[in-house]
Write a protein that holds these residues in place. Sequence first.
Motif, mmCIF file in Angstrom:
data_model
loop_
_atom_site.group_PDB
_atom_site.id
_atom_site.type_symbol
_atom_site.label_atom_id
_atom_site.label_comp_id
_atom_site.label_asym_id
_atom_site.label_seq_id
_atom_site.Cartn_x
_atom_site.Cartn_y
_atom_site.Cartn_z
ATOM 1 N N UNK A 1 1.031 -1.196 -0.131
ATOM 2 C CA UNK A 1 0.062 0.110 0.004
ATOM 3 C C UNK A 1 0.940 1.288 0.150
ATOM 4 N N UNK A 2 0.970 2.063 -0.794
ATOM 5 C CA UNK A 2 1.384 3.357 -0.998
ATOM 6 C C UNK A 2 0.508 4.467 -0.517
ATOM 7 N N UNK A 3 0.945 5.323 0.302
ATOM 8 C CA UNK A 3 0.492 6.691 0.445
ATOM 9 C C UNK A 3 1.271 7.846 0.153
ATOM 10 N N UNK A 4 0.932 8.726 -0.740
ATOM 11 C CA UNK A 4 1.391 9.742 -1.358
ATOM 12 C C UNK A 4 0.717 10.833 -0.496
ATOM 13 N N UNK A 5 1.898 11.513 0.222
ATOM 14 C CA UNK A 5 1.266 12.571 0.903
ATOM 15 C C UNK A 5 1.976 14.124 0.603
ATOM 16 N N UNK A 6 1.315 15.019 0.237
ATOM 17 C CA UNK A 6 1.645 16.516 -0.067
ATOM 18 C C UNK A 6 1.413 17.300 0.767
ATOM 19 N N UNK B 1 6.281 20.108 1.176
ATOM 20 C CA UNK B 1 6.928 18.876 1.267
ATOM 21 C C UNK B 1 6.062 17.629 0.613
ATOM 22 N N UNK B 2 6.691 16.566 0.239
ATOM 23 C CA UNK B 2 6.132 15.483 0.197
ATOM 24 C C UNK B 2 6.533 14.267 0.617
ATOM 25 N N UNK B 3 5.787 13.049 0.860
ATOM 26 C CA UNK B 3 6.353 11.641 1.462
ATOM 27 C C UNK B 3 5.496 10.558 0.537
ATOM 28 N N UNK B 4 6.497 9.622 0.160
ATOM 29 C CA UNK B 4 6.034 8.395 -0.385
ATOM 30 C C UNK B 4 6.040 7.406 0.684
ATOM 31 N N UNK B 5 5.080 6.766 1.360
ATOM 32 C CA UNK B 5 5.058 5.782 2.422
ATOM 33 C C UNK B 5 4.629 4.398 1.925
ATOM 34 N N UNK B 6 5.360 3.506 2.064
ATOM 35 C CA UNK B 6 5.109 2.051 1.622
ATOM 36 C C UNK B 6 4.778 1.065 2.874
ATOM 37 N N UNK B 7 3.767 0.186 2.908
ATOM 38 C CA UNK B 7 3.426 -0.712 3.838
ATOM 39 C C UNK B 7 3.138 -1.880 3.271
ATOM 40 N N UNK B 8 3.505 -3.196 3.785
ATOM 41 C CA UNK B 8 3.114 -4.394 3.080
ATOM 42 C C UNK B 8 1.757 -4.558 3.193
#
Length: 247
Positions: free
Chosen positions: A125-130, A139-146
Amino acid sequence: MTQPVPSRRQTIAHDIRTQIAADELKAGERLPSETTLASRYGVSTSTLRSALALLQSEGLVEKTHGKGNFVGHASHRHTYVGGGRTHPDSNEVGPTLRGTVRTTRLQAQGPLVPLLRVPANTELTQFLCIHNEGTSPHSLARIYVPSDLPLKDLPCEPPSCRAFGTRLAEYCPPPTEIRERLTARLPTHEEAETLRIGSTFAVLDITRVTIDSTGRVIEAALLVLPSHRADAYFITRAAPTENRREG
């Protein structure tokens, strides 16, 4: 000693900078087109764009793809604290950042495979956060979770997306280790467009990996912070030592 003559790029940037400081150009105001400005200053569009890139690197001008160049809003510096979301000496690190989140499912490929220590094609699961300060992207963040990771009460907006990408919701088992790597680099074209910064302006690239007590990676976060808008703050505490009696 003779002072060096400023280049046309520097002269144009200084003139626009002066207009912004004098409030002749107001925050959020759209600048004339690059063709119009180049004609006004009697330079080529490439020289004009070079001058605007200098102002973009200072946060004075923001470029929005397909819309043009705008006078930037006043931007505050925020503090990213390694492994956490607040400064250790204060609960307030700056004005509130608001985030937008887009969630997608994908398969682990390329560098995500070793980063998350999973087999190729593992569902993630990818969370793309701006994050935005007012109307300006910060800023931005890409968070990855199994995708098979058991989470307790995962919120619609993960805490990772609330301020500089802190940890997600509670995990089972809970995290026991956080590893972070900080580098400085130039932004990709997509990052420069998203953050409205010049392509020659450095960003802070933070890769954070969260590990549970079993040694499994339960979250990987890729954070991109424009260096003129953020500080990275890390603390190392020495392990306690036992008092020893001298013989």
